[in-house]
Design a protein around this motif. Structure first.
Motif, PDB file in Angstrom:
ATOM      1  N   MET A   1      47.380  50.263  27.033  1.00 26.80           N
ATOM      2  CA  MET A   1      46.309  49.521  27.658  1.00 26.80           C
ATOM      3  C   MET A   1      46.019  50.112  29.016  1.00 26.80           C
ATOM      4  N   ASP A   2      44.779  50.226  29.330  1.00 25.15           N
ATOM      5  CA  ASP A   2      44.445  50.815  30.627  1.00 25.15           C
ATOM      6  C   ASP A   2      43.563  49.908  31.466  1.00 25.15           C
ATOM      7  N   ASN A   3      43.371  48.663  31.086  1.00 22.43           N
ATOM      8  CA  ASN A   3      42.536  47.768  31.868  1.00 22.43           C
ATOM      9  C   ASN A   3      43.356  46.731  32.633  1.00 22.43           C
ATOM     10  N   TRP A   4      44.468  47.156  33.207  1.00 25.60           N
ATOM     11  CA  TRP A   4      45.339  46.263  33.965  1.00 25.60           C
ATOM     12  C   TRP A   4      44.643  45.830  35.239  1.00 25.60           C
ATOM     13  N   ARG A   5      44.829  44.552  35.609  1.00 26.32           N
ATOM     14  CA  ARG A   5      44.259  44.058  36.862  1.00 26.32           C
ATOM     15  C   ARG A   5      45.187  43.014  37.480  1.00 26.32           C
ATOM     16  N   LYS A   6      45.112  42.932  38.806  1.00 26.17           N
ATOM     17  CA  LYS A   6      45.913  41.964  39.546  1.00 26.17           C
ATOM     18  C   LYS A   6      45.064  40.748  39.882  1.00 26.17           C
ATOM     19  N   SER A   7      45.723  39.700  40.249  1.00 27.92           N
ATOM     20  CA  SER A   7      45.043  38.490  40.671  1.00 27.92           C
ATOM     21  C   SER A   7      44.208  38.749  41.917  1.00 27.92           C
ATOM     22  N   SER A   8      43.097  38.046  42.025  1.00 23.57           N
ATOM     23  CA  SER A   8      42.268  38.154  43.225  1.00 23.57           C
ATOM     24  C   SER A   8      42.979  37.542  44.424  1.00 23.57           C
ATOM     25  N   TYR A   9      44.054  36.796  44.197  1.00 26.48           N
ATOM     26  CA  TYR A   9      44.838  36.213  45.285  1.00 26.48           C
ATOM     27  C   TYR A   9      45.810  37.214  45.899  1.00 26.48           C
TER      28      TYR A   9
END
Length: 68
Positions: A1-9
């Motif tokens: 998977m290459d669409n990893w994202r972190k929380s906006s917080y």
């Protein structure tokens, strides 16, 4: 998977102290942002959605599915 994202917080000071999430049509994966090369957890999309909604609303206990 290459669409990893972190929380906006995640801010600049604690941006490495959170989890990352990635979606696919069939599941949601979670990993530790401090150790992205290590193991990930994967959940069916509908189960993960129920889990998140339960946390957001505080509607009670998460039930373990019965084994057949």
């Amino acid at each position: 998977m290459d669409n990893w994202r972190k929380s906006s917080y995640s801010g600049p000071d604690d941006g490495n102290e959170c989890v990352e999430i990635a979606n696919s049509p069939t599941h949601v994966s979670i990993r530790d942002s401090k150790a992205p090369a290590r193991a990930t957890l994967a959940f069916p999309t509908d189960s993960f959605t129920t889990f998140v909604e339960t946390i957001k609303t505080g509607t009670g206990h998460i039930r373990t599915p019965r084994r057949r």
